[in-house]
Enzyme design. Structure first.
Site, PDB file in Angstrom:
ATOM      1  CD  GLU A   1     -13.960  12.129  24.677  1.00 12.35           C
ATOM      2  OE1 GLU A   1     -12.754  12.116  24.405  1.00 12.35           O
ATOM      3  OE2 GLU A   1     -14.524  13.067  25.261  1.00 12.35           O
TER       4      GLU A   1
ATOM      5  CG  HIS B   1      -9.562  -3.217   2.392  1.00 11.85           C
ATOM      6  ND1 HIS B   1      -8.813  -3.399   1.258  1.00 11.85           N
ATOM      7  CD2 HIS B   1      -8.672  -3.303   3.419  1.00 11.85           C
ATOM      8  CE1 HIS B   1      -7.555  -3.616   1.566  1.00 11.85           C
ATOM      9  NE2 HIS B   1      -7.439  -3.552   2.880  1.00 11.85           N
TER      10      HIS B   1
ATOM     11  CG  HIS C   1      -4.693  -0.017   5.583  1.00 12.22           C
ATOM     12  ND1 HIS C   1      -6.056   0.152   5.464  1.00 12.22           N
ATOM     13  CD2 HIS C   1      -4.437  -1.273   5.125  1.00 12.22           C
ATOM     14  CE1 HIS C   1      -6.589  -0.942   4.944  1.00 12.22           C
ATOM     15  NE2 HIS C   1      -5.629  -1.824   4.742  1.00 12.22           N
TER      16      HIS C   1
ATOM     17  CG  HIS D   1      -7.853  -5.187   7.476  1.00 14.07           C
ATOM     18  ND1 HIS D   1      -7.277  -6.350   7.027  1.00 14.07           N
ATOM     19  CD2 HIS D   1      -7.460  -4.219   6.593  1.00 14.07           C
ATOM     20  CE1 HIS D   1      -6.569  -6.106   5.925  1.00 14.07           C
ATOM     21  NE2 HIS D   1      -6.656  -4.826   5.647  1.00 14.07           N
TER      22      HIS D   1
ATOM     23  CD  GLU E   1      -2.932  -1.172   0.155  1.00 12.07           C
ATOM     24  OE1 GLU E   1      -2.901  -0.276  -0.713  1.00 12.07           O
ATOM     25  OE2 GLU E   1      -3.737  -2.109   0.128  1.00 12.07           O
TER      26      GLU E   1
HETATM   27  O1  2HA Z   1      -0.974  -5.169   3.490  1.00 13.92           O
HETATM   28  O2  2HA Z   1      -3.931  -4.603   4.449  1.00 13.92           O
HETATM   29  O3  2HA Z   1      -4.566  -3.508   2.148  1.00 13.92           O
HETATM   30  C1  2HA Z   1      -2.157  -5.846   3.626  1.00 13.92           C
HETATM   31  C2  2HA Z   1      -3.297  -4.939   3.491  1.00 13.92           C
HETATM   32  C3  2HA Z   1      -3.606  -4.468   2.144  1.00 13.92           C
HETATM   33 ZN    ZN Z   2      -5.807  -3.786   4.089  1.00 13.52          ZN
END
Ligand code: 2HA
Ligand code: ZN
Length: 274
Positions: free
Chosen positions: A171, A212, A141, A143, A118
């Site tokens: 909050e 995602h 980033h 999940h 990414e």
């Molecule tokens: O690197 O989360 O979006 C693994 C991820 C890709």
């Molecule tokens: Zn990801």
């Protein structure tokens, strides 16, 4: 002058602690998630000889806007679960070369590893955030489970989604008054998703990737972690509220205005009623 042990560098320690916390929260299964952290040269020189390039790595997009800048980044295909016990294999310190399309590896990413898939989204987001906040440093980033789940059940309208999160914990409005942005579903790792994410990053530090995960940006690791944590907590409360039969009462727009005034924050224009 003798160099200090890179593993004692505060940003290396922060990356180790953060990836471990993200793993334990269940937001980064397998190789999910990635973090990049902009460093000043003076942060790096006590630990590394910046003229000693371990190897050069090509990149799929032109990051000349960041030429000469240093980052510590997690590695592609690497598991957050493993960063703490093997930091040099799972992350690395890179510098963007003059051509913008090559990276100098200065430390880590051992055994021919490469930075996160990414990286385009990260670097484009860094460029976008630096343009609006010179103190910006970190893109994260992950999940986050309940935010991810909400992208299946809640309408994917930025105003509606933001309002729901603001209503779930008092909050939230204070922590992300600018709201959360949402891009369409796209293939990860591409320049296109990087461009879409960075375009949103000009306005908000939180960008949702439907089905995602989420992107967060900010000036310090605590701030970015706390930002995602707060939005994720709101999404978790939303999940419980739905499971308990839905909303019977909520934080009103009048309450939200009172909150904004008390904490001196400006809600995203048009997101709150009078
Ligand atoms: O690197 O989360 O979006 C693994 C991820 C890709
Ligand atoms: Zn990801």
């Amino acid at each position: 002058m003798k160099k200090l042990d890179i593993l004692t560098a505060p940003y290396v320690q922060e990356m180790m602690e953060t990836t471990a916390n993200l793993y334990r929260l269940g937001w980064d299964e397998r190789n999910g998630g990635n973090v990049s952290y902009l460093l000043d040269e003076k942060d790096v020189t006590p630990f590394l000889d910046v003229n000693k390039v371990v190897r050069q790595i090509p990149m799929i997009f032109d990051a000349s806007a960041l030429k000469g800048r240093y980052f510590i980044v997690t590695g592609s295909g690497k598991y957050f679960k493993n960063v703490e016990k093997a930091p040099a294999e799972n992350m690395g310190i890179i510098r963007i070369c003059e051509d913008g399309k090559t990276l100098d590896l200065l430390w880590g990413l051992e055994n021919d590893a490469v930075p996160t898939s990414e990286l385009p989204s990260h670097l484009m987001s860094h460029i976008a955030r630096l343009a609006v906040d010179p103190k910006h440093r970190i893109v994260m980033h992950n999940h986050a489970s309940h935010l991810l789940a909400m992208t299946f059940t809640h309408e994917l309208d930025e105003k509606a989604f933001t309002r729901t999160l603001w209503q779930m914990c008092t909050e939230c409005l204070v922590v992300f008054p600018e709201g959360i942005s949402i891009i369409p579903w796209m293939v990860p790792g591409t320049n296109e998703i990087g461009e879409a994410t960075a375009a949103k990053m000009k306005e908000t530090r939180l960008v949702l990737w439907p089905q995602h995960g989420v992107y967060g940006a900010g000036e310090t690791m605590d701030e970015v972690f706390g930002l995602i944590e707060t939005a994720e907590k709101a999404a978790k409360v939303y999940t419980y509220v739905q499971a308990q039969g839905g909303v019977k009462q909520t934080i009103t727009d009048e309450n939200l205005w009172a909150l904004a005034n008390a904490f001196g924050v400006t809600p995203h224009p048009g997101y709150l009623g009078k």
